[in-house]
Scaffold this motif. Structure first.
Motif, PDB file in Angstrom:
ATOM      1  N   GLU B  41      -5.415 -15.112   1.888  1.00  0.00           N
ATOM      2  CA  GLU B  41      -3.709 -15.004   1.917  1.00  0.00           C
ATOM      3  C   GLU B  41      -3.438 -14.483   0.541  1.00  0.00           C
ATOM      4  O   GLU B  41      -3.614 -14.932  -0.528  1.00  0.00           O
ATOM      5  CB  GLU B  41      -3.327 -16.384   2.127  1.00  0.00           C
ATOM      6  CG  GLU B  41      -2.322 -16.475   3.110  1.00  0.00           C
ATOM      7  CD  GLU B  41      -1.833 -17.992   3.414  1.00  0.00           C
ATOM      8  OE1 GLU B  41      -2.782 -18.867   3.511  1.00  0.00           O
ATOM      9  OE2 GLU B  41      -0.769 -18.128   3.626  1.00  0.00           O
ATOM     10  N   GLY B  42      -2.243 -13.616   0.802  1.00  0.00           N
ATOM     11  CA  GLY B  42      -1.580 -12.956  -0.528  1.00  0.00           C
ATOM     12  C   GLY B  42      -2.471 -11.868  -1.229  1.00  0.00           C
ATOM     13  O   GLY B  42      -1.903 -11.712  -2.446  1.00  0.00           O
ATOM     14  N   ASN B  43      -3.561 -11.738  -0.489  1.00  0.00           N
ATOM     15  CA  ASN B  43      -4.543 -10.630  -1.348  1.00  0.00           C
ATOM     16  C   ASN B  43      -4.919  -9.472  -0.346  1.00  0.00           C
ATOM     17  O   ASN B  43      -6.090  -9.021  -0.499  1.00  0.00           O
ATOM     18  CB  ASN B  43      -5.529 -11.522  -1.994  1.00  0.00           C
ATOM     19  CG  ASN B  43      -6.396 -10.698  -2.823  1.00  0.00           C
ATOM     20  OD1 ASN B  43      -5.959  -9.929  -3.503  1.00  0.00           O
ATOM     21  ND2 ASN B  43      -7.657 -10.974  -2.666  1.00  0.00           N
ATOM     22  N   VAL B  44      -4.209  -9.092   0.668  1.00  0.00           N
ATOM     23  CA  VAL B  44      -4.889  -8.508   1.818  1.00  0.00           C
ATOM     24  C   VAL B  44      -3.627  -7.496   1.998  1.00  0.00           C
ATOM     25  O   VAL B  44      -2.514  -7.617   1.943  1.00  0.00           O
ATOM     26  CB  VAL B  44      -4.776  -9.401   3.077  1.00  0.00           C
ATOM     27  CG1 VAL B  44      -5.431  -8.400   4.097  1.00  0.00           C
ATOM     28  CG2 VAL B  44      -5.632 -10.572   2.893  1.00  0.00           C
ATOM     29  N   VAL B  45      -4.397  -6.179   2.411  1.00  0.00           N
ATOM     30  CA  VAL B  45      -3.403  -5.143   2.678  1.00  0.00           C
ATOM     31  C   VAL B  45      -4.282  -4.635   4.158  1.00  0.00           C
ATOM     32  O   VAL B  45      -5.481  -4.355   4.110  1.00  0.00           O
ATOM     33  CB  VAL B  45      -3.493  -3.842   1.796  1.00  0.00           C
ATOM     34  CG1 VAL B  45      -2.536  -2.711   2.378  1.00  0.00           C
ATOM     35  CG2 VAL B  45      -3.167  -4.321   0.422  1.00  0.00           C
ATOM     36  N   TYR B  57       1.694  -4.495  12.155  1.00  0.00           N
ATOM     37  CA  TYR B  57       2.027  -4.498  11.126  1.00  0.00           C
ATOM     38  C   TYR B  57       3.287  -5.621  10.914  1.00  0.00           C
ATOM     39  O   TYR B  57       3.745  -6.307  10.190  1.00  0.00           O
ATOM     40  CB  TYR B  57       2.722  -3.319  10.485  1.00  0.00           C
ATOM     41  CG  TYR B  57       3.880  -2.359  11.276  1.00  0.00           C
ATOM     42  CD1 TYR B  57       5.142  -2.754  11.189  1.00  0.00           C
ATOM     43  CD2 TYR B  57       3.399  -1.252  11.946  1.00  0.00           C
ATOM     44  CE1 TYR B  57       6.085  -2.303  12.033  1.00  0.00           C
ATOM     45  CE2 TYR B  57       4.154  -0.754  12.804  1.00  0.00           C
ATOM     46  CZ  TYR B  57       5.611  -0.907  12.834  1.00  0.00           C
ATOM     47  OH  TYR B  57       6.455  -0.329  13.427  1.00  0.00           O
ATOM     48  N   TYR B  59       3.076  -8.174  12.935  1.00  0.00           N
ATOM     49  CA  TYR B  59       2.317  -9.637  13.187  1.00  0.00           C
ATOM     50  C   TYR B  59       1.415  -9.932  12.215  1.00  0.00           C
ATOM     51  O   TYR B  59       1.552 -11.278  11.835  1.00  0.00           O
ATOM     52  CB  TYR B  59       1.477  -9.320  14.561  1.00  0.00           C
ATOM     53  CG  TYR B  59       2.294  -8.828  15.574  1.00  0.00           C
ATOM     54  CD1 TYR B  59       3.327  -8.921  15.818  1.00  0.00           C
ATOM     55  CD2 TYR B  59       1.496  -7.918  16.552  1.00  0.00           C
ATOM     56  CE1 TYR B  59       4.412  -8.579  17.017  1.00  0.00           C
ATOM     57  CE2 TYR B  59       2.498  -7.342  17.622  1.00  0.00           C
ATOM     58  CZ  TYR B  59       3.643  -7.443  17.802  1.00  0.00           C
ATOM     59  OH  TYR B  59       4.176  -7.028  18.680  1.00  0.00           O
ATOM     60  N   PHE B  60       0.852  -9.468  11.191  1.00  0.00           N
ATOM     61  CA  PHE B  60      -0.161  -9.796  10.375  1.00  0.00           C
ATOM     62  C   PHE B  60       0.701 -10.256   9.214  1.00  0.00           C
ATOM     63  O   PHE B  60       1.571  -9.273   8.847  1.00  0.00           O
ATOM     64  CB  PHE B  60      -1.216  -9.009  10.078  1.00  0.00           C
ATOM     65  CG  PHE B  60      -2.159  -8.791  11.191  1.00  0.00           C
ATOM     66  CD1 PHE B  60      -3.327  -9.994  10.811  1.00  0.00           C
ATOM     67  CD2 PHE B  60      -2.617  -7.712  11.807  1.00  0.00           C
ATOM     68  CE1 PHE B  60      -4.073  -9.869  12.144  1.00  0.00           C
ATOM     69  CE2 PHE B  60      -3.360  -7.733  12.830  1.00  0.00           C
ATOM     70  CZ  PHE B  60      -4.231  -8.658  12.977  1.00  0.00           C
ATOM     71  N   ASN B  61       0.633 -11.220   8.608  1.00  0.00           N
ATOM     72  CA  ASN B  61       1.616 -11.755   7.445  1.00  0.00           C
ATOM     73  C   ASN B  61       0.784 -11.468   6.073  1.00  0.00           C
ATOM     74  O   ASN B  61       0.685 -12.340   5.336  1.00  0.00           O
ATOM     75  CB  ASN B  61       1.689 -13.327   7.704  1.00  0.00           C
ATOM     76  CG  ASN B  61       2.847 -13.947   6.674  1.00  0.00           C
ATOM     77  OD1 ASN B  61       3.580 -12.973   6.152  1.00  0.00           O
ATOM     78  ND2 ASN B  61       2.921 -15.054   6.406  1.00  0.00           N
ATOM     79  N   CYS B  62       0.859  -9.915   6.162  1.00  0.00           N
ATOM     80  CA  CYS B  62       0.337  -9.548   4.906  1.00  0.00           C
ATOM     81  C   CYS B  62       0.833  -7.978   4.564  1.00  0.00           C
ATOM     82  O   CYS B  62       1.663  -7.471   5.620  1.00  0.00           O
ATOM     83  CB  CYS B  62      -0.973  -9.433   4.704  1.00  0.00           C
ATOM     84  SG  CYS B  62      -1.965  -8.483   6.112  1.00  0.00           S
ATOM     85  N   ASP B  63       0.915  -7.585   3.409  1.00  0.00           N
ATOM     86  CA  ASP B  63       1.176  -6.302   3.397  1.00  0.00           C
ATOM     87  C   ASP B  63       0.680  -5.205   4.317  1.00  0.00           C
ATOM     88  O   ASP B  63      -0.943  -5.437   4.677  1.00  0.00           O
ATOM     89  CB  ASP B  63       0.883  -5.714   2.141  1.00  0.00           C
ATOM     90  CG  ASP B  63       1.938  -6.074   1.016  1.00  0.00           C
ATOM     91  OD1 ASP B  63       2.854  -6.792   1.216  1.00  0.00           O
ATOM     92  OD2 ASP B  63       1.858  -5.562  -0.503  1.00  0.00           O
ATOM     93  N   MET B  64       1.226  -4.264   5.013  1.00  0.00           N
ATOM     94  CA  MET B  64       0.732  -3.548   6.024  1.00  0.00           C
ATOM     95  C   MET B  64       1.070  -1.917   5.923  1.00  0.00           C
ATOM     96  O   MET B  64       2.163  -1.740   5.372  1.00  0.00           O
ATOM     97  CB  MET B  64       1.135  -3.983   7.243  1.00  0.00           C
ATOM     98  CG  MET B  64       0.779  -5.226   7.726  1.00  0.00           C
ATOM     99  SD  MET B  64      -1.380  -5.551   8.183  1.00  0.00           S
ATOM    100  CE  MET B  64      -1.279  -4.482   9.724  1.00  0.00           C
TER     101      MET B  64
END
Ligand SMILES: Cc1ncc(C[n+]2csc(CCOP(=O)(O)OP(=O)(O)O)c2C)c(N)n1
Ligand code: SF4
Lengths: 352, 245
Positions: B41-45, B57, B59-64
């Protein structure tokens, strides 16, 4: 201290000094020295390089890297640039800054490998699908390549519009003494608030995207792009006016051809003929105001547009001048290049 | 009251747009749960494809990033090369990955890019309305092969895991299915291994998920799941095809 450098290598080194830290390319003549140089040079400065499987992949790697906040670029030549067009359109839609170098060769099709300017329409009018433009420069010397490349990432970052450097095989291969600027201090660059750095810790997540499915939203987005292009036109338009103040004949040319045309102007001046050169440095935005202003000078009788194509920039010259003076055309294509004497002969025969 | 089940933090609150019975939703859930469980979490693209999952983009709770059709592995390469410490994944359908984007997936795999690719094989072009995919089964009907895929005319289906596992670059290649609770659990283990491989910098990791598209298969959700189980698995056997220890 000046160094003797090939155009392609000078562009590559200027890019590194200007902050390029990611290069993605695919071999094609006559630009191979750029990826070759980057393939070892970028690792010396902590950057990255990938020889992509195609130009399509390369431009999409640029999309990813630029979207992740890096100063990323690619270079190619005409057929390869055609392949990149979908990616360039996505990059413009997603408003990602990056630099694309096109060392143009003759076309259409596989064409040839000799210098040409026949990608002018593609570069300045869009090239891919959709309502978009690039900021396009047409440098005419190795030093100008260096100066433009060095600042290209700053300009691109400022407007979130990709910069294209439109050269040709001759500019890429020619060796000239150049002054290389100091390295830009990348630690001073601000964080890009829209980039997917992937470190958001669940807050303010960023999305790099060009899909805007609602017509109203997409229309508003296109207007935003248009406003940006207007801002660029106001601030970044560049040209060289060489001896046009008293000119009867104004030769227009960009890039390599402008050097040849400048020699022709000098010869014609020695012959006592009042000839000048008007050279766009930015091809998009085109220096419309300057062309209109020069066209209105009473002394100006005619324009002669010279290009390495069958006539592409001439359309912008005609639009910008409103054709209040005749616009003649002298061009070579297919990889053939005119000499200064060819231009002198054309002007003496067709104008005087 | 004790919470026994909750939505993963790696999913946003945006409702999925997928059709009833579509297994894209399950695939999203599994990826999100794994990312959360491995502490990513907080470390994903992530990279979304062009296909029914184009809105991933949202739906996934990260940078996309949203890639062009087929190019997600190239986009993910660009991201991972400049952000080597991030966990980078691409999520792609079978038209996206095995047709228009075949070059990108093979070359990302052979370069051993340290990314994870989740490959949804539903044997059809979902988003554009049910045309034949490179993975469409022999005899399977699609809008561009209305009498069923005929290899004489339409060629043969492509087995992507088998293809990629011939390469040196990949560290993990596996195929799971999303057709019942047991297979979903196994698929989740595969996804976890794939992401763990990325964290361990072992190389390219890849999980294919056999999926249902009831809408374009002309089936109800139950029939569609049994098609995955009984028809697709014959051609596309489940298992781990390559694992670098
Ligand atoms: C260059 C390009 N060609 C075609 C399309 C149209 N298109 C959009 S999605 C798609 C197929 C998607 O199918 P798949 O990858 O199997 O994903 P699914 O929708 O089944 O999840 C196509 C052909 C496009 N967007 N871009
Ligand atoms: S069309 Fe098929 S793949 Fe697309 S959302 Fe519907 S069921 Fe899923």
């Amino acid at each position: 201290m000046k160094e003797l450098m090939k155009g392609n290598e000078a562009i590559a080194e200027a890019a590194v000094r200007g902050g390029c830290r990611a290069f993605f390319g695919y071999p094609i003549t006559p630009q191979n020295e750029i990826p070759e140089y980057m393939s070892w040079r970028l690792f010396e400065v902590g950057g990255t390089y990938v020889q992509a499987e195609s130009e399509v992949a390369a431009i999409n790697m640029v999309y990813g890297a630029a979207g992740a906040g890096a100063r990323a670029m690619t270079s190619s030549s005409s057929p390869g640039i055609s392949l990149k067009q979908e990616g360039i359109s996505y990059i413009c839609g997603a408003r990602l800054p990056c630099v694309i170098v096109n060392m143009v060769r003759g076309g259409p099709g596989l064409g040839g490998i000799q210098p040409a300017q026949s990608d002018y329409f593609q570069a300045t009018k869009g090239g891919g699908h959709g309502d978009y433009h690039l900021l396009v420069y047409g440098p005419s010397s190795v030093q100008e390549c260096v100066d433009i490349m060095y600042n290209a990432f700053d300009v691109s970052d400022k407007y979130r519009v990709p910069v294209m450097i439109l050269g040709d095989g001759m500019l890429g291969q020619i060796m000239e003494p150049v002054e290389l600027p100091e390295f830009k201090d990348l630690s001073k660059l601000p964080r890009k608030p829209w980039a997917t750095y992937g470190d958001n810790k669940g807050k303010d997540r960023q999305i790099v995207n060009s899909l805007l499915i609602e017509p109203d939203v997409l229309e508003a987005h296109c207007h935003l792009l248009e406003d940006t292009y207007k801002e660029i036109a106001k601030n970044e338009t560049a040209f060289e006016n060489y001896l046009c103040d008293d000119a009867e004949v104004v030769i227009t040319a960009y890039g390599t051809v402008a050097r040849i045309a400048k020699s022709a102007v000098n010869i014609l001046r020695e012959q006592g003929k009042k000839v000048g050169l008007l050279r766009p440095i930015t091809l998009y935005p085109f220096p419309n105001d300057e062309f209109a202003r020069v066209a209105k000078q009473d002394c100006v009788k005619t324009f002669v547009c010279t290009e390495l194509s069958l006539g592409q920039m001439i359309e912008d010259v005609k639009l910008a001048t409103g054709m209040i003076k005749p616009v003649k055309f002298f061009g070579r294509t297919g990889g053939n290049v005119m000499s200064p004497e060819d231009i002198v002969e054309y002007v003496n025969k067709e104008v005087y | 009251m004790a919470i026994v089940y909750k939505k993963s933090n790696m999913l946003t609150d945006v409702p999925f747009h997928y059709c009833p019975g579509c297994t894209h939703g399950i695939a999203h859930k599994l990826v999100a749960e794994v990312l959360e469980e491995i502490g990513a979490e907080g470390n994903v693209v992530g990279v979304a494809p062009v296909g029914c999952a184009v809105f991933a983009y949202n739906y996934f709770n990260c940078d996309m990033q949203e890639a062009s059709h087929g190019r997600a592995p190239a986009v993910a390469t660009g991201i991972k090369r400049v952000l080597p410490d991030r966990i980078v994944f691409a999520y792609q359908g079978d038209g996206d990955l095995a047709s228009i984007g075949m070059a990108e997936i093979i070359h990302a795999a052979t370069r051993g890019e340290k990314i994870t690719v989740i490959f949804i094989n539903n044997a059809i072009y979902g988003m554009t309305g049910g045309q034949m995919a490179p993975t469409t089964l022999e005899g399977q009907k699609a809008t561009t092969c209305i009498y069923g895929r005929n290899p004489e005319v339409n060629g043969h289906p492509i087995k992507v895991c088998e293809l990629l596992s011939t390469l040196t670059g990949p560290s993990y290649i596996a195929r799971g299915a999303l057709c019942d609770a047991a297979s979903v659990r196994k698929a989740k283990t595969m996804i976890r291994t794939a992401f763990q491989n990325q964290i361990d910098k072992k190389g390219f990791s890849f999980v294919e998920l056999l999926s249902a598209c009831p809408t374009n298969w002309g089936m109800n959700p139950e029939q569609a799941l049994s098609y995955v189980k009984n028809e697709m698995q014959d051609l596309y056997p489940l298992g781990v095809f390559k694992e670098v220890k």
